[in-house]
Every structure is written in structure tokens, then in C-alpha cells.
Design an enzyme around this catalytic site. Structure first.
Site, mmCIF file in Angstrom:
data_model
loop_
_atom_site.group_PDB
_atom_site.id
_atom_site.type_symbol
_atom_site.label_atom_id
_atom_site.label_comp_id
_atom_site.label_asym_id
_atom_site.label_seq_id
_atom_site.Cartn_x
_atom_site.Cartn_y
_atom_site.Cartn_z
ATOM 1 N N ILE A 19 0.838 -1.197 0.000
ATOM 2 C CA ILE A 19 0.000 0.000 0.000
ATOM 3 C C ILE A 19 0.876 1.250 0.000
ATOM 4 C CG2 ILE A 19 -1.796 1.243 1.214
ATOM 5 C CD1 ILE A 19 -2.606 -1.471 0.051
ATOM 6 N N PRO A 20 0.882 1.987 -1.106
ATOM 7 C CA PRO A 20 1.697 3.210 -1.213
ATOM 8 C C PRO A 20 1.146 4.329 -0.346
ATOM 9 C CG PRO A 20 0.300 2.982 -3.145
ATOM 10 C CD PRO A 20 0.073 1.754 -2.312
ATOM 11 N N CYS A 21 1.184 4.143 0.955
ATOM 12 C CA CYS A 21 0.616 5.151 1.856
ATOM 13 C C CYS A 21 1.421 6.451 1.792
ATOM 14 C CB CYS A 21 0.582 4.615 3.275
ATOM 15 S SG CYS A 21 2.033 3.691 3.749
ATOM 16 N N HIS A 22 2.625 6.385 1.227
ATOM 17 C CA HIS A 22 3.431 7.603 1.119
ATOM 18 C C HIS A 22 2.844 8.566 0.093
ATOM 19 C CE1 HIS A 22 5.077 4.869 -1.981
ATOM 20 N NE2 HIS A 22 5.183 5.976 -2.674
ATOM 21 N N ARG A 23 1.909 8.057 -0.720
ATOM 22 C CA ARG A 23 1.264 8.921 -1.718
ATOM 23 C C ARG A 23 0.066 9.651 -1.125
ATOM 24 N NH1 ARG A 23 1.274 4.304 -6.364
ATOM 25 N NH2 ARG A 23 3.498 4.277 -6.714
#
Length: 105
Positions: A53-57
Site C-alpha cells: 500500500i503506497p501510503c506515502h502517496r
DNA sequence: AGACTGACGATCC
DNA sequence: GGGATCGCCAGTC
């Protein structure tokens, strides 16, 4: 155990294209909780065990990155996300919209 | 049960 | 455009 809320958030965050970012409020609205943007951010803190999950986006409406997560800035830069001088994301160019995918614009 | 806090949002200055 | 204040909801102490 994964809460349904986490599943919903993951589904939305996973749909964010590379080089784009979205806001907690946008996610909250997509999962049916337009006033629970803070809950989204809090819940995402629990998704740290989800590399897929690209939570950094995910940033806030101000384009501000998550506090205590300096690595997020580097990850976004690696994807081509433009940051402003103050370190905030340039939402003007990188704000992702569910209705506006790569084929449009 | 009550009070405080928070990976937020919108508004005001 | 950036900083400060108020408002909402859920979780945690």
C-alpha cells in the site's frame, strides 16, 4: 485482524497511480466518511505493515507530508512528484482524482 | 464516563 | 501563499 475500514482505505490508496498523491479527505469521502479524514490518517498509521500500500502517496489538503516520516519525501521524489520549496507536495500537479485518470488530461 | 489527542479540513487573518 | 483557529469524529488515557 484487518478492520473493514483498513480494507477500504487500502483499496483506494492502492488505486493511486505512480507520481500522484491524494488527500485523507478524498479517501474519507470515497469510503463514505467525508468528515472522518482524521480517522483515515490515524488508521493509515496502522497500515505500516502493508508494503503493497503506497501510503506515502497520501498527504493532507495542504500537501503536507506525514510528521516523523522523512522517508516519505524521498519516495515521492522518486516517483516524480513535485515538491515545493517548503517541502510540501505540489497538489496543483500531483493531486490525483478518481474521475480523472491518466487517460484524461 | 470524561477529557485529551490526532499522518485532517475548511475558514479567517 | 502561509500561519493560526475552530470544528468533526474516533481512538486512547
Amino acid at each position: 485482524m484487518n478492520d473493514p475500514l483498513i480494507e477500504d482505505i487500502c483499496a483506494v490508496v492502492a488505486a493511486i497511480p505512480r507520481g500522484k498523491v491524494t488527500t485523507y479527505g478524498e479517501i474519507a469521502r470515497l469510503i463514505g466518511r467525508p468528515q472522518n479524514s482524521r480517522l483515515v490518517g490515524r488508521t493509515m498509521g496502522r497500515i505500516t505493515d502493508r508494503p503493497h500500500i503506497p501510503c506515502h502517496r497520501v498527504v493532507n489538503s495542504q500537501g503536507r507530508l506525514a510528521p516523523g516520516w522523512d522517508e516519505q519525501r524521498d519516495l515521492l521524489l522518486s516517483e516524480g512528484v513535485t515538491l515545493k520549496a517548503n517541502g510540501n507536495v505540489d497538489m496543483k500537479r500531483c493531486a490525483w482524482r478518481p474521475f480523472d485518470t491518466e487517460e484524461l488530461q
